[in-house]
Write a protein that holds these residues in place. Structure first.
Motif, PDB file in Angstrom:
ATOM      1  N   THR A 293      37.774  36.209  42.436  1.00 45.25           N
ATOM      2  CA  THR A 293      38.706  37.080  42.109  1.00 45.25           C
ATOM      3  C   THR A 293      39.818  36.120  43.290  1.00 45.25           C
ATOM      4  OG1 THR A 293      37.443  38.864  43.103  1.00 45.25           O
ATOM      5  CG2 THR A 293      40.215  39.128  42.458  1.00 45.25           C
ATOM      6  N   THR A 294      39.594  35.806  44.101  1.00 40.39           N
ATOM      7  CA  THR A 294      41.245  35.413  44.227  1.00 40.39           C
ATOM      8  C   THR A 294      40.710  33.506  43.105  1.00 40.39           C
ATOM      9  OG1 THR A 294      40.347  35.509  46.444  1.00 40.39           O
ATOM     10  CG2 THR A 294      41.442  33.233  46.065  1.00 40.39           C
ATOM     11  N   GLU A 295      39.469  32.904  43.349  1.00 34.81           N
ATOM     12  CA  GLU A 295      39.842  31.648  41.898  1.00 34.81           C
ATOM     13  C   GLU A 295      40.069  31.510  40.360  1.00 34.81           C
ATOM     14  OE1 GLU A 295      36.041  29.124  43.657  1.00 34.81           O
ATOM     15  OE2 GLU A 295      35.007  30.750  42.269  1.00 34.81           O
ATOM     16  N   ALA A 296      39.525  33.451  39.771  1.00 34.97           N
ATOM     17  CA  ALA A 296      40.160  34.009  39.094  1.00 34.97           C
ATOM     18  C   ALA A 296      41.714  33.528  38.167  1.00 34.97           C
ATOM     19  CB  ALA A 296      39.618  34.988  38.727  1.00 34.97           C
ATOM     20  N   LYS A 297      42.390  34.772  39.440  1.00 29.85           N
ATOM     21  CA  LYS A 297      43.526  34.479  39.583  1.00 29.85           C
ATOM     22  C   LYS A 297      44.704  33.167  39.864  1.00 29.85           C
ATOM     23  CE  LYS A 297      43.544  39.326  42.223  1.00 29.85           C
ATOM     24  NZ  LYS A 297      43.996  40.339  43.058  1.00 29.85           N
ATOM     25  N   ARG A 298      44.057  32.430  40.852  1.00 30.00           N
ATOM     26  CA  ARG A 298      44.969  31.158  40.551  1.00 30.00           C
ATOM     27  C   ARG A 298      44.252  30.607  39.618  1.00 30.00           C
ATOM     28  NH1 ARG A 298      41.207  29.106  44.067  1.00 30.00           N
ATOM     29  NH2 ARG A 298      42.573  29.485  46.218  1.00 30.00           N
ATOM     30  N   MET A 299      43.220  30.271  38.815  1.00 29.53           N
ATOM     31  CA  MET A 299      42.987  29.434  37.040  1.00 29.53           C
ATOM     32  C   MET A 299      44.253  30.438  36.154  1.00 29.53           C
ATOM     33  SD  MET A 299      39.101  29.233  35.555  1.00 29.53           S
ATOM     34  CE  MET A 299      38.849  28.630  37.084  1.00 29.53           C
ATOM     35  N   LEU A 300      44.702  31.877  36.373  1.00 29.80           N
ATOM     36  CA  LEU A 300      44.978  32.524  35.275  1.00 29.80           C
ATOM     37  C   LEU A 300      46.522  32.285  35.589  1.00 29.80           C
ATOM     38  CD1 LEU A 300      42.926  35.502  34.400  1.00 29.80           C
ATOM     39  CD2 LEU A 300      43.347  33.505  33.841  1.00 29.80           C
ATOM     40  N   GLU A 301      47.162  32.133  36.690  1.00 32.10           N
ATOM     41  CA  GLU A 301      48.327  31.764  36.224  1.00 32.10           C
ATOM     42  C   GLU A 301      48.561  29.867  36.008  1.00 32.10           C
ATOM     43  OE1 GLU A 301      48.234  31.497  41.147  1.00 32.10           O
ATOM     44  OE2 GLU A 301      48.907  33.596  41.909  1.00 32.10           O
TER      45      GLU A 301
END
Length: 368
Positions: A293-301
């Motif tokens: 989830t952390t990687e996903a949020k960082r990617m979508l920023e």
């Protein structure tokens, strides 16, 4: 019992609808109508007694409607439930719901007049206690059962047809992504034609879930797509998202084409291939445990080009749908309704209606 005509059946049905809309009991309406016995109204609403012409005028006054509201089948008098998918929970939906009610009523009324037999409404055996994995498994099972292939987003309309769920595209404000509309006779998904292609496909799969599970877990009236910090979407909406992601991106087919190094740049072509947004793809990878989830949020920023970098994704979808237009065409050709009335109910111009038929490569059933 007196023979009941189609018109008298319509009148009886609408008296009941308008009475309930005002919150009146039969006794209260009977008193307004000055009936000597309450049984008189009960017999009328059950279709066992015809309404006299002078009584129709009195009913109109008592129920605060125009007399024609009892006689015009294309004026909606049906109970419709709505679930809106929006990023503006403060928006007013009253006008849109009235339009949706008219659009749904137009379809069901024409089908009735054309003797198109209603089909059994499909459903999914899922409830709020089911897990996200259950929703994903149900989606993949449906995809296999109805042979949607390895890129379901390209043929999603076939699934709607097979499951007897109607879907149309409308020109809606930007803050409305779509909606599910449900009545006793129909299930209808409405999608904003102006959204980018990936967003449209996800909304379509999301609303399909609501239509198929409405009876077991009715969604909120408003689904807030974008939550404020600390906000949390309802479990039903999260189940719908899990279903939509799995339906559009089957695990085996997705993992087979996944790049070794995951980044926004490497995922854009994959998202375009499956006709979904990068956001939907990233969260599907979280569900498949390929991203945290952390990687996903960082990617979508990270900044990225609109429409996954493909201008084709930005083009609006053609309005309405082939199945909906087919019903309208038959109704117009059989003289059941005028072209002007159809356009008015849909909230579009006659020229836009003509363009919709042409966009779907259908014969235009009228001359301008």
């Amino acid at each position: 019992m007196e023979r009941q005509t189609e018109q008298q059946h319509l009148i009886a049905q609408r008296i009941t609808y308008f009475r309930k809309r005002l919150g009146l009991k039969q006794q209260a309406l009977s008193e307004l109508m000055e009936f000597n016995q309450r049984q008189t109204l009960s017999d009328i609403e059950r279709g066992e007694r015809l309404v006299k012409p002078d009584e129709l005028t009195r009913f109109a006054q008592a129920l605060q409607v125009q007399p024609m509201a009892f006689l015009d089948a294309f004026e909606p008098a049906i109970d419709v439930e709505f679930s809106w998918r929006t990023d503006n929970e403060g928006a007013a939906f009253v006008d849109f719901e009235e339009r949706g009610r008219r659009i749904l009523n137009l379809m069901t009324t024409l089908r009735r007049k054309l003797n198109i037999t209603p089909v059994a409404i499909s459903s999914l055996p899922l409830g709020e206690r089911n897990s996200y994995e259950d929703a994903q498994n149900a989606a993949e099972k449906i995809g296999a059962e109805f042979k949607l292939g390895d890129r379901p987003g390209q043929v999603l309309h076939k699934l709607f047809d097979a499951m007897h769920v109607d879907c149309i595209y409308l020109d809606l404000p930007a803050h409305i992504s779509g909606a599910a509309m449900v009545s006793d006779e129909a299930l209808l998904a409405v999608i904003n034609a102006n959204q980018v292609r990936g967003r449209r496909n996800f909304d379509k799969a999301h609303e399909l879930f609501h239509c198929l599970t409405w009876r077991t877990m009715k969604p909120n009236h408003i689904d807030r797509v974008q939550m404020n910090a600390g906000g949390k979407r309802s479990r039903i909406e999260q189940l719908a998202d899990a279903f939509a992601g799995a339906l559009l991106m089957p695990a085996q087919e997705l993992l087979a084409v996944l790049p070794e190094a995951l980044s926004i740049e490497s995922l854009m072509p994959v998202a375009n291939d499956f006709e979904v947004s990068v956001e939907a793809l990233v969260w599907r990878l979280v569900a498949l445990e390929r991203l945290t989830t952390t990687e996903a949020k960082r990617m979508l920023e990270q900044d990225r080009a609109p429409g996954n970098g493909d201008t084709e994704n930005l083009k609006p979808h053609k309005l309405l749908s082939e199945s909906y237009l087919s019903v309208l065409s038959e109704g117009i050709q059989h003289g059941l309704i005028s072209v002007r009335r159809v356009a008015s109910i849909l909230g579009i111009s006659i020229d836009a209606l003509r363009c919709a038929f042409e966009q779907h490569d259908m014969v235009v059933p009228f001359d301008i």
